[in-house]
Design a protein around this motif. Structure first.
Motif, PDB file in Angstrom:
ATOM      1  N   TYR A 146       1.247  -1.339  -0.122  1.00 44.74           N
ATOM      2  CA  TYR A 146       0.042   0.132  -0.048  1.00 44.74           C
ATOM      3  C   TYR A 146       0.725   0.681  -0.163  1.00 44.74           C
ATOM      4  O   TYR A 146       0.789   2.443  -0.839  1.00 44.74           O
ATOM      5  CB  TYR A 146      -1.021  -0.314   1.036  1.00 44.74           C
ATOM      6  CG  TYR A 146      -1.672   1.152   1.222  1.00 44.74           C
ATOM      7  CD1 TYR A 146      -3.191   0.619   0.928  1.00 44.74           C
ATOM      8  CD2 TYR A 146      -1.517   2.324   2.354  1.00 44.74           C
ATOM      9  CE1 TYR A 146      -3.713   2.680   0.997  1.00 44.74           C
ATOM     10  CE2 TYR A 146      -2.167   3.786   2.565  1.00 44.74           C
ATOM     11  CZ  TYR A 146      -3.501   3.848   1.226  1.00 44.74           C
ATOM     12  OH  TYR A 146      -4.311   3.950   1.689  1.00 44.74           O
ATOM     13  N   ALA A 147       1.837   1.014   0.677  1.00 44.60           N
ATOM     14  CA  ALA A 147       2.802   2.769   1.149  1.00 44.60           C
ATOM     15  C   ALA A 147       3.164   2.648  -0.254  1.00 44.60           C
ATOM     16  O   ALA A 147       4.000   3.654  -0.626  1.00 44.60           O
ATOM     17  CB  ALA A 147       4.288   2.176   2.118  1.00 44.60           C
ATOM     18  N   VAL A 148       4.252   1.430  -0.802  1.00 42.79           N
ATOM     19  CA  VAL A 148       5.092   1.395  -1.902  1.00 42.79           C
ATOM     20  C   VAL A 148       4.207   2.532  -3.101  1.00 42.79           C
ATOM     21  O   VAL A 148       3.777   3.168  -4.034  1.00 42.79           O
ATOM     22  CB  VAL A 148       5.303   0.229  -2.291  1.00 42.79           C
ATOM     23  CG1 VAL A 148       6.289   0.011  -3.904  1.00 42.79           C
ATOM     24  CG2 VAL A 148       6.913   0.224  -1.462  1.00 42.79           C
ATOM     25  N   ALA A 149       2.406   1.659  -3.234  1.00 40.64           N
ATOM     26  CA  ALA A 149       2.162   1.495  -4.429  1.00 40.64           C
ATOM     27  C   ALA A 149       1.833   3.538  -4.097  1.00 40.64           C
ATOM     28  O   ALA A 149       1.509   4.344  -5.356  1.00 40.64           O
ATOM     29  CB  ALA A 149       0.459   1.433  -4.558  1.00 40.64           C
ATOM     30  N   GLY A 150       1.323   3.992  -3.257  1.00 46.26           N
ATOM     31  CA  GLY A 150       0.943   5.340  -2.980  1.00 46.26           C
ATOM     32  C   GLY A 150       2.641   6.756  -3.486  1.00 46.26           C
ATOM     33  O   GLY A 150       1.929   7.258  -4.338  1.00 46.26           O
ATOM     34  N   ALA A 151       3.744   5.815  -2.969  1.00 47.45           N
ATOM     35  CA  ALA A 151       4.702   6.063  -3.124  1.00 47.45           C
ATOM     36  C   ALA A 151       4.896   6.190  -5.080  1.00 47.45           C
ATOM     37  O   ALA A 151       5.870   7.482  -5.021  1.00 47.45           O
ATOM     38  CB  ALA A 151       5.938   5.950  -2.877  1.00 47.45           C
ATOM     39  N   LEU A 152       4.886   5.721  -5.371  1.00 43.51           N
ATOM     40  CA  LEU A 152       4.831   5.763  -6.790  1.00 43.51           C
ATOM     41  C   LEU A 152       3.679   6.488  -7.714  1.00 43.51           C
ATOM     42  O   LEU A 152       4.029   7.013  -8.878  1.00 43.51           O
ATOM     43  CB  LEU A 152       4.626   4.093  -7.332  1.00 43.51           C
ATOM     44  CG  LEU A 152       5.826   2.966  -7.317  1.00 43.51           C
ATOM     45  CD1 LEU A 152       5.212   1.408  -7.418  1.00 43.51           C
ATOM     46  CD2 LEU A 152       7.140   3.376  -8.566  1.00 43.51           C
ATOM     47  N   GLU A 173      -8.218   1.355  -6.381  1.00 52.09           N
ATOM     48  CA  GLU A 173      -7.669  -0.076  -5.487  1.00 52.09           C
ATOM     49  C   GLU A 173      -7.771   0.810  -4.093  1.00 52.09           C
ATOM     50  O   GLU A 173      -7.389  -0.150  -3.182  1.00 52.09           O
ATOM     51  CB  GLU A 173      -6.946  -1.627  -6.363  1.00 52.09           C
ATOM     52  CG  GLU A 173      -7.867  -1.742  -7.216  1.00 52.09           C
ATOM     53  CD  GLU A 173      -7.220  -2.903  -7.366  1.00 52.09           C
ATOM     54  OE1 GLU A 173      -5.638  -3.640  -7.810  1.00 52.09           O
ATOM     55  OE2 GLU A 173      -7.708  -3.951  -9.052  1.00 52.09           O
ATOM     56  N   LEU A 174      -6.243   1.640  -3.917  1.00 53.97           N
ATOM     57  CA  LEU A 174      -5.903   2.064  -2.913  1.00 53.97           C
ATOM     58  C   LEU A 174      -6.976   2.893  -2.586  1.00 53.97           C
ATOM     59  O   LEU A 174      -7.443   2.604  -0.770  1.00 53.97           O
ATOM     60  CB  LEU A 174      -4.841   3.152  -3.504  1.00 53.97           C
ATOM     61  CG  LEU A 174      -3.269   2.981  -3.589  1.00 53.97           C
ATOM     62  CD1 LEU A 174      -2.135   3.494  -3.604  1.00 53.97           C
ATOM     63  CD2 LEU A 174      -3.176   1.598  -2.272  1.00 53.97           C
ATOM     64  N   ALA A 175      -8.283   3.407  -2.658  1.00 53.83           N
ATOM     65  CA  ALA A 175      -9.032   4.465  -2.153  1.00 53.83           C
ATOM     66  C   ALA A 175     -10.304   2.979  -2.586  1.00 53.83           C
ATOM     67  O   ALA A 175     -10.356   3.570  -0.535  1.00 53.83           O
ATOM     68  CB  ALA A 175      -9.786   4.730  -3.022  1.00 53.83           C
ATOM     69  N   SER A 176     -10.167   1.825  -2.952  1.00 55.46           N
ATOM     70  CA  SER A 176     -11.599   0.985  -2.026  1.00 55.46           C
ATOM     71  C   SER A 176     -11.516  -0.093  -1.205  1.00 55.46           C
ATOM     72  O   SER A 176     -12.731  -0.818  -0.795  1.00 55.46           O
ATOM     73  CB  SER A 176     -11.778   0.843  -3.208  1.00 55.46           C
ATOM     74  OG  SER A 176     -11.084  -0.674  -3.912  1.00 55.46           O
ATOM     75  N   GLY A 177     -10.048   0.175  -0.648  1.00 57.88           N
ATOM     76  CA  GLY A 177      -9.566  -1.596  -0.057  1.00 57.88           C
ATOM     77  C   GLY A 177      -9.065  -2.606  -0.892  1.00 57.88           C
ATOM     78  O   GLY A 177      -8.765  -3.686  -0.290  1.00 57.88           O
ATOM     79  N   ALA A 178      -9.690  -2.534  -2.443  1.00 60.27           N
ATOM     80  CA  ALA A 178      -8.983  -4.181  -2.581  1.00 60.27           C
ATOM     81  C   ALA A 178      -7.675  -4.154  -2.460  1.00 60.27           C
ATOM     82  O   ALA A 178      -7.147  -5.881  -3.240  1.00 60.27           O
ATOM     83  CB  ALA A 178      -9.475  -3.412  -4.457  1.00 60.27           C
ATOM     84  N   TRP A 179      -6.838  -3.396  -1.950  1.00 61.21           N
ATOM     85  CA  TRP A 179      -5.279  -3.428  -2.244  1.00 61.21           C
ATOM     86  C   TRP A 179      -5.060  -4.404  -0.981  1.00 61.21           C
ATOM     87  O   TRP A 179      -3.451  -4.841  -1.286  1.00 61.21           O
ATOM     88  CB  TRP A 179      -4.505  -2.225  -1.392  1.00 61.21           C
ATOM     89  CG  TRP A 179      -5.017  -1.239  -0.585  1.00 61.21           C
ATOM     90  CD1 TRP A 179      -5.800  -0.651  -0.439  1.00 61.21           C
ATOM     91  CD2 TRP A 179      -4.222  -2.048   0.277  1.00 61.21           C
ATOM     92  NE1 TRP A 179      -6.465  -0.512   1.004  1.00 61.21           N
ATOM     93  CE2 TRP A 179      -4.942  -1.007   1.473  1.00 61.21           C
ATOM     94  CE3 TRP A 179      -3.368  -2.714   1.292  1.00 61.21           C
ATOM     95  CZ2 TRP A 179      -5.111  -0.884   3.162  1.00 61.21           C
ATOM     96  CZ3 TRP A 179      -3.127  -2.573   3.038  1.00 61.21           C
ATOM     97  CH2 TRP A 179      -4.088  -2.448   3.723  1.00 61.21           C
ATOM     98  N   ARG A 180      -5.887  -5.132  -0.518  1.00 58.87           N
ATOM     99  CA  ARG A 180      -5.524  -5.711   1.012  1.00 58.87           C
ATOM    100  C   ARG A 180      -5.029  -6.931   0.004  1.00 58.87           C
ATOM    101  O   ARG A 180      -4.514  -8.039   0.948  1.00 58.87           O
ATOM    102  CB  ARG A 180      -6.736  -6.123   1.858  1.00 58.87           C
ATOM    103  CG  ARG A 180      -6.653  -4.759   2.510  1.00 58.87           C
ATOM    104  CD  ARG A 180      -8.269  -4.407   3.698  1.00 58.87           C
ATOM    105  NE  ARG A 180      -7.308  -3.364   4.468  1.00 58.87           N
ATOM    106  CZ  ARG A 180      -8.448  -2.452   4.003  1.00 58.87           C
ATOM    107  NH1 ARG A 180      -9.454  -2.286   3.152  1.00 58.87           N
ATOM    108  NH2 ARG A 180      -8.410  -1.348   5.356  1.00 58.87           N
TER     109      ARG A 180
END
Length: 266
Positions: free
Chosen positions: A69-75, A119-126
């Protein structure tokens, strides 16, 4: 249009890469084993206006969902500021023993921006990484990293990545030729230059950039194929999307003949 390598890349691109490294170190900590450039910036043919930053990140162990999750936000913050990023994260446990297609933890490119943000916003990243994804392209990315990569952090790539079997690398690059052939009208420059570098590997074992592949094609291919290669190489170096003076029929003939040659030699 000027071309750059990591040694002389524009200051804003250098700052972008170093800024991303700072974020990755903060997120992954001691689990970050190595970070490597491959692709155009590693091989001296990076165009600021249209090239991607190609990166491969190796971790000791698989990264956690929260780290993804954190890496995706950084990207999402870093990619496109200024250069688009294409990056894969894989752990040492995923490459040893080697498998093809290769398992990985996370992949990002601008093609995935919208889906990643949603998917970060929806929670699907889990659920990312379950089931474990696999990628045929990683055989090519790892081979290029081992042969031509630039180490940004960690030891040389050969300390973390195993040798890729030739048959896996060949399968990966031939898949890419097929993919490019299906998109011949959209990106003829990529099709021509990528076909040349694939043939250069099959015939001479050379791991080349697209620019180097075009130069090889001008030397090694039959005379009738060279005008198409010359037009593609000129377009690539000028940053233009189409081939000057090459008809659609000539391009299809080139693609068909060289694809047949690749199938024979592969």
């Amino acid at each position: 249009m000027p071309q750059y390598s990591w040694d002389n890349c524009p200051a804003d691109v250098c700052a972008q890469v170093h800024g991303l490294l700072v974020e990755l170190r903060a997120i992954l900590g001691a689990n970050l084993a190595g970070t490597y450039l491959h692709g155009s910036l590693a091989m001296g043919c990076f165009h600021p206006a249209r090239s991607d930053l190609d990166l491969l990140v190796v971790t000791g162990e698989r990264i956690t969902p929260e780290q993804r999750y954190a890496v995706a936000g950084a990207l999402l913050r870093s990619s496109g500021a200024p250069a688009p990023i294409e990056i894969s994260f894989l752990s040492r446990t995923q490459v040893s023993p080697w498998a093809h297609p290769t398992p990985f933890d996370l992949h990002y490119s601008e093609d995935w921006r919208v889906k990643t943000a949603e998917e970060l916003a929806s929670g699907a990243w889990r659920s990312w990484g379950n089931p474990e994804p696999r990628d045929y392209d990683l055989a090519a990315h790892c081979t290029v990293t081992l042969a031509r990569g630039v180490t940004l952090s960690g030891p040389p790539p050969s300390a973390l990545l195993p040798p890729v079997p030739r048959e896996d690398y060949v399968d990966s690059i031939i898949r890419d030729v097929v993919w490019a052939g299906d998109r011949i009208a959209e990106d003829p420059v990529y099709l021509v230059l990528n076909t040349c570098r694939v043939l250069a590997y099959l015939r001479e074992g050379l791991v080349l950039s697209k620019d180097e592949g075009g130069a090889w094609g001008l030397r090694a291919l039959p005379e009738e194929d060279r005008p198409v290669v010359a037009a593609a190489l000129a377009a690539y170096r000028d940053g233009t999307p189409q081939l000057e003076g090459v008809t659609a029929s000539a391009l299809r003939r080139f693609a068909g003949e060289l694809a047949a040659g690749i199938r024979r030699e592969g």
